[in-house]
Design a protein around this motif. Structure first.
Motif, short mmCIF file in Angstrom:
data_model
loop_
_atom_site.label_atom_id
_atom_site.label_comp_id
_atom_site.label_asym_id
_atom_site.label_seq_id
_atom_site.Cartn_x
_atom_site.Cartn_y
_atom_site.Cartn_z
N VAL A 172 0.87 -1.17 0.00
CA VAL A 172 0.00 0.00 0.00
C VAL A 172 0.91 1.23 0.00
O VAL A 172 2.13 1.11 0.13
N ARG A 173 0.32 2.41 -0.13
CA ARG A 173 1.12 3.63 -0.11
C ARG A 173 1.89 3.72 1.20
O ARG A 173 1.33 3.50 2.28
N ASP A 198 0.36 4.39 4.86
CA ASP A 198 -0.74 5.34 4.92
C ASP A 198 -1.98 4.67 5.49
O ASP A 198 -2.42 3.62 4.99
N ASP A 199 -2.56 5.25 6.53
CA ASP A 199 -3.70 4.63 7.21
C ASP A 199 -4.89 4.43 6.27
O ASP A 199 -5.53 3.37 6.29
N GLN A 200 -5.20 5.44 5.45
CA GLN A 200 -6.33 5.31 4.54
C GLN A 200 -6.07 4.25 3.49
O GLN A 200 -6.97 3.50 3.10
N PHE A 214 -7.87 -3.26 2.94
CA PHE A 214 -8.71 -4.23 3.64
C PHE A 214 -10.08 -4.34 2.98
O PHE A 214 -10.61 -5.44 2.79
N ASP A 215 -10.67 -3.19 2.62
CA ASP A 215 -11.99 -3.21 1.96
C ASP A 215 -11.91 -3.97 0.63
O ASP A 215 -12.82 -4.74 0.29
N GLU A 216 -10.85 -3.74 -0.12
CA GLU A 216 -10.70 -4.40 -1.42
C GLU A 216 -10.60 -5.91 -1.26
O GLU A 216 -11.17 -6.67 -2.06
N GLN A 217 -9.89 -6.35 -0.24
CA GLN A 217 -9.74 -7.80 -0.04
C GLN A 217 -11.05 -8.44 0.40
O GLN A 217 -11.38 -9.56 -0.01
#
Length: 218
Positions: A55-56, A67-69, A75-78
């Motif tokens: 992730v970023r 990056d927290d976002q 997580f949402d994508e998985q």
């Protein structure tokens, strides 16, 4: 060092498919800094990593700040892919640009802070020279931790390496930052030690911040 897996073993073992292992090695060889990501496990073995996803993040030679976002989006994508949290949110992978894969104090603090509330989690490290480190921690009941071996499993199907896609992912997600802050810390520590040596020639007090304490940052 990583071993090649050719048979089933009774002890817990962190497995990589050849694809996932090649991708982690590619990131390690590409970066001049640390780099972190999540292992994505197969549906039938939570310790068998079939992909490594990043992730970023902003990285130095001794730190990684994801990056927290970007983590939340990952997580949402998985979940949208139909994966369970134990397949994508329990295997924390990162690299060390030096020769040692032993976890630093920062690594230990991050593992406790981020994954301490999980029922189980793994911290795995790949160093530039190929040394590996993996530790499995259980957070349920009395809790327990154990070092586990790292192996590549050639018994599972795997796709071909895709350096172009991996290079694009690296470019999108990894921002390397100079270690200017570390140089300033060392300069401040040297000045502080010089001050104390001048005003306390019989030795430093026990709680003095010693420059040599920063050697593990190199």
């Amino acid at each position: 060092m990583v071993k090649l897996r050719t048979r089933m073993e009774a002890v817990p073992t962190l497995l990589f498919t050849p694809y996932a292992w090649s991708k982690l090695f590619f990131f390690n060889d590409t970066a001049t800094t640390e780099i972190a990501g999540f292992g994505v496990a197969t549906s039938d073995d939570p310790l068998c990593i079939e992909d490594v996803l990043t992730v970023r993040q902003r990285c130095t030679s001794v730190t990684v700040a994801m990056d927290d976002q970007a983590v939340a989006d990952f997580f949402d994508e998985q979940v949208d892919r139909g994966l369970k949290p134990e397949q994508f949110a329990r295997l924390w992978l990162h690299t060390h640009p030096g020769a040692s894969a032993q976890p630093s104090g920062t690594d230990e603090e991050t593992f406790q802070r981020v994954f301490g509330g999980c029922d189980w989690a793994v911290m795995a490290i790949l160093a530039r020279g190929g040394q590996t480190y993996a530790r499995l921690r259980f957070g349920v009941g009395p809790g327990a931790q154990l070092l586990i071996p790292v192996e590549v499993d050639f018994n599972v199907p795997f796709p071909a390496a895709d350096h172009d896609a991996w290079r694009a992912e690296y470019g999108r997600h990894v921002t390397a930052e100079p270690d200017i802050v570390l140089r300033h810390l060392r300069e401040d520590a040297l000045a502080l030690n010089a001050f104390h040596e001048q005003h306390n020639p019989h030795g430093l007090e026990e709680d003095t911040w010693n420059f040599h304490d920063l050697r593990d940052l190199e």
